[in-house]
Write an enzyme that holds these catalytic residues in place. Structure first.
Site, PDB file in Angstrom:
ATOM      1  N   ASP A   1      12.403   6.954   2.379  1.00 12.23           N
ATOM      2  CA  ASP A   1      13.131   6.696   1.148  1.00 12.23           C
ATOM      3  C   ASP A   1      14.415   7.520   1.216  1.00 12.23           C
ATOM      4  OD1 ASP A   1      13.607   6.006  -1.682  1.00 12.23           O
ATOM      5  OD2 ASP A   1      13.158   8.131  -2.017  1.00 12.23           O
TER       6      ASP A   1
ATOM      7  N   ASP B   1       9.231  10.521  -2.037  1.00 14.68           N
ATOM      8  CA  ASP B   1       9.000  11.601  -3.003  1.00 14.68           C
ATOM      9  C   ASP B   1       8.830  11.118  -4.428  1.00 14.68           C
ATOM     10  OD1 ASP B   1      11.757  10.882  -3.414  1.00 14.68           O
ATOM     11  OD2 ASP B   1      11.988  12.772  -4.500  1.00 14.68           O
TER      12      ASP B   1
ATOM     13  N   ASP C   1       8.137   5.201  -4.832  1.00 17.36           N
ATOM     14  CA  ASP C   1       7.689   5.143  -3.439  1.00 17.36           C
ATOM     15  C   ASP C   1       6.175   4.963  -3.324  1.00 17.36           C
ATOM     16  OD1 ASP C   1      10.314   5.702  -2.522  1.00 17.36           O
ATOM     17  OD2 ASP C   1       9.992   7.834  -2.873  1.00 17.36           O
TER      18      ASP C   1
ATOM     19  N   CYS D   1     -20.371   5.931   2.560  1.00 20.87           N
ATOM     20  CA  CYS D   1     -19.617   6.057   3.810  1.00 20.87           C
ATOM     21  C   CYS D   1     -18.932   4.720   4.103  1.00 20.87           C
ATOM     22  CB  CYS D   1     -20.506   6.487   4.976  1.00 20.87           C
ATOM     23  SG  CYS D   1     -21.719   5.252   5.447  1.00 20.87           S
TER      24      CYS D   1
ATOM     25  N   CYS E   1     -20.850   1.458   4.561  1.00 20.64           N
ATOM     26  CA  CYS E   1     -21.269   0.720   3.360  1.00 20.64           C
ATOM     27  C   CYS E   1     -20.268  -0.393   3.071  1.00 20.64           C
ATOM     28  CB  CYS E   1     -21.347   1.659   2.156  1.00 20.64           C
ATOM     29  SG  CYS E   1     -22.604   2.936   2.284  1.00 20.64           S
TER      30      CYS E   1
END
Length: 754
Positions: free
Chosen positions: A425, A641, A645, A14, A17
């Protein structure tokens, strides 16, 4: 001497930690910086080797209960994620199957279901054996939870441990009373212990899958690079593994092949598709002296180039490094339960012990005091807390999926409502990423009709493989143009094409560079560049060279782009665009759709840096964004996309990837728009904010009954009313809190996405 090292850490379960490891390491003398990436399971460390060595650092981490290994790179660690997910899945399925008979017995008693004879005669033994088996199947949760208590650093597993252990051992004690022939008059809670562990195991399984998918993003980036390269040595072509390529080697790349490493062209001419790296929508022509980038695709001709950067120095390797380091941003919503657990668990234990002591000292019987102690612990069982986040996330993500949106991380839910700058973008996100003919114009000075210009241009273009020529040819073909026969066709690398038409008419189709070399005036079409269009010019020449017309091309704007930008503006969010395209085209696109700010001609590494600087509240070039939080800077969402990117998507507070883009962008993005509809950016932000609100409501209800009922369970009203909350009622309150959490999550199905 300062050294940097990456350590693989196995055993984190988790976000607390991460905080535990970071805080411990930062206190150690000699460690300059420590950053732990939970999804990647890595620690990025900088330390003074004269004060502390690597083995000492590993011992510190291992002393906290984790395993370490030096990171060697590559993708072999994905096998670990697959094994981990498989093991957790087995434990969950085993626990689920074992819990069904217990659930039937408990529900059957309440709802008067027909009860098999074996359940009636041996029900206690069956519940005891099955609950014990479930605990053994999920033993790792108990071990981690108990260790957290021993280290005085309780987390979610500590809550699960104390809740299930209390329910289990209390039930064992009651079972012994009943089996000894005494009327214990108390309820069994085997089902509570069992079902809590079933739900938690399911959550652990989802977590293991998520970690594996995060690693897949890096794996796919590495997979872009070809495995072999063809080098030329002593006039012979030799294929060698990519890792054996050295700086200075001359490499041969044929049409359709990927360029293996970065280098400088020494011979040949070709168009190279660099979209994966630079974001440039149109393939770039390469000739002697030009730079080529590894993992890009050679489209048309044969190239020979000399390797200049190999291995970890290539641009692709740098992109991988940026993505990996930018990943692992912590999700505050995931830390909330652990932060509460830090105080809640010790607080509940103290209240239970205090209540036990007070009543026992006050003269009540041991059974009375023990009943109070158990009631307090039972009412604090974290079943609802374990359900609060996963139920809301499961219903919310299902609802989002119905609307074409995939929400991948809790970080997305936390950040969506806070976003105040959305960065897009250009190529493939705001635009379609393919050059299209926008029109044909005639030079009024010569009066050639547009149809004749298109016929000549199409006749030239049909013989070329250049992307712009293909766009012209397709446009002319759809217009049913009858092409002319040409002879002496010739391509001029980086400039255009020429040929001889009928009546020995010399014609050419070229860019402004070619015409500038020939000192031919193109001013009649130049103004159109401001509208984001590229122009290629049709000219005739022999003795008197003249431009008779121009073909206008542009990367088309996607549908609803302008509408989306306007919706964001109404929501009070600024919009920006980062692109690898040239500034004139970028400015023109921004003006068309209403984008507030533009940064053009940017490489992937710079995109991530620009996002980082924007998050910190700094200026970028001539950007003058006024949105600023003095403590946190700006909260930035990145929409993209492409592979190029990926670093920016990972660096941004919220990464949104279009479903029509690359797998790597979608792996790196935290929200995926399946329908590839730009309007879903707004819908995703609104929906994510709604899911986050429901999670917070669930966390409230998960604790509300505990906060109200714990004083009652402790017997605060007993002196005046004589009424004491017994463990059975405490369990009912606990169950009611769980039901309220689930019902609140299910109410999300009524939400209508705008």
């Amino acid at each position: 001497m300062n050294k940097k090292i990456i350590l693989k850490i196995i055993g984190m379960h988790c976000a607390s930690c991460v905080a535990k490891i970071e805080n411990t390491l930062k206190k150690e003398q000699g460690i300059t910086s420590a950053s732990v990436n939970f999804p990647a399971e890595k620690a990025y460390l900088e330390y003074d080797s004269s004060k502390i060595d690597l083995r000492q650092i590993q011992k510190i981490i291992e002393g906290l209960g984790y395993h370490t290994a030096k990171e060697t790179g590559g993708v072999q660690h994905n096998h670990h994620h697959a094994v981990e997910a498989g093991n957790v899945k087995k434990r969950f399925l085993l626990a689920l199957i074992l819990s069904l008979p217990i659930l039937y017995m408990v529900m059957g008693e309440m709802l008067h279901w027909p009860m098999p004879m074996v359940f009636e005669n041996y029900g206690i033994w069956i519940q005891f054996i099955l609950a014990t088996a479930i605990i053994l199947a999920c033993w790792n949760i108990w071990v981690k939870g108990f260790e957290g208590l021993l280290r005085l650093a309780p987390d979610m597993d500590s809550l699960i441990f104390i809740g299930t252990a209390t329910a289990y051992f209390y039930s064992v004690a009651v079972s012994l009373f009943i089996l000894s022939g005494k009327n214990a008059g108390a309820h069994l809670y085997y089902e509570s212990a069992a079902l809590i562990l079933v739900f938690i195991s399911l959550g652990k399984y989802f977590e293991a899958i998520t970690k594996g998918r995060t690693s897949d993003a890096i794996k796919k980036l590495i997979g872009l690079q070809p495995q072999e390269a063809t080098i030329i040595k002593d006039n012979e072509k030799i294929k060698i593994p990519i890792f054996k390529v050295k700086v200075g080697d001359v490499i041969l790349v044929k049409p359709g092949e990927k360029i293996p490493v970065d280098g400088i062209v020494v011979d040949g001419y070709s168009a190279v598709d660099e979209k994966a790296i630079t974001g440039e929508s149109i393939p770039i022509e390469k000739k002697k002296g030009d730079e080529v980038i590894g993992a890009t695709i050679n489209k048309t001709g044969v190239l020979k180039f000399r390797a200049s950067r190999v291995g970890k120095d290539t641009m692709l390797a740098q992109i991988i490094k940026v993505v990996e380091e930018a990943m692992g941003a912590k999700a505050p919503i995931q830390l909330l339960a652990d932060k509460v657990a830090l105080y809640f668990v010790p607080g509940v234990i103290c209240i239970a012990l205090l209540a036990f002591i007070i009543w026992f000292v006050a003269g009540q019987s041991l059974a009375f005091a023990l009943s109070v102690f158990v009631a307090v612990l039972i009412i604090a069982c974290p079943c609802a807390l374990g359900l609060a986040t996963p139920t809301a996330v499961m219903v919310g993500t299902g609802l989002a999926a119905q609307n074409g949106i995939l929400i991948k991380s809790a970080k997305a839910l936390e950040m969506a409502r806070k976003v105040n700058v959305v960065v897009f973008d250009k190529t493939g996100t705001l635009t379609k990423g393919e050059p299209k003919v926008q029109g044909v114009i005639s030079n009024p000075k010569y009066g050639y009709p547009a149809e004749k210009i298109l016929k000549l241009a199409g006749s030239l273009a049909q013989n070329s493989h250049h992307p712009l020529s293909k766009a012209v040819f397709e446009y002319a073909r759809k217009k049913n143009i009858e092409f002319k026969k040409l002879k002496k066709f010739q391509e001029l690398p980086g400039r255009g094409i020429i040929a001889i038409c009928e009546h020995n008419l010399y014609i050419g189709l070229g860019n402004k560079r070619l015409l500038s070399e020939r000192k031919i005036d193109t001013s009649f079409a130049d103004s159109l560049m401001e509208k984001g269009m590229a122009s290629i010019y049709l000219f005739v020449f022999h003795h008197d060279e003249k431009v008779i017309g121009a073909i206008l091309l542009a990367d088309e704007i996607k549908n609803y782009t302008k509408q989306t930008i306007e919706m964001l503006r109404r929501m009070g969010k600024k919009s920006a665009m980062i692109t690898g395209d040239n500034k004139r085209v970028a400015d023109a696109v921004a003006k068309q759709v209403g984008i507030d700010y533009v940064l053009a001609e940017v490489l992937p590494q710079d995109k991530a840096g620009a996002i980082r600087q924007l998050q910190m509240g700094g200026k970028i070039g001539n950007w003058k964004l006024e949105i600023r939080n003095s403590r946190q800077g700006r909260v930035v969402a990145m929409v993209g996309d492409g592979i190029n990117d990926a670093p920016a998507l990972a660096q941004a507070d919220l990464g949104i990837a279009l479903g029509g883009g690359t797998d790597i962008a979608m792996e790196t993005g935290e929200i995926i728009l399946i329908k590839d509809d730009i309007r879903d950016v707004v819908k995703a932000i609104l929906l994510s904010g709604y899911v986050l609100k429901k999670i917070k409501q669930n966390l409230f209800w998960a604790f509300f009954y505990n906060i109200v009922s714990i004083p009652i369970a402790a017997g605060i009203f007993y002196p005046w009313t004589g009424w004491l909350l017994n463990p059975a009622i405490a369990a009912a309150a606990m169950a009611f809190s769980s039901v309220s959490v689930v019902l609140n999550a299910l109410s999300m199905k009524r939400y209508k996405a705008r």
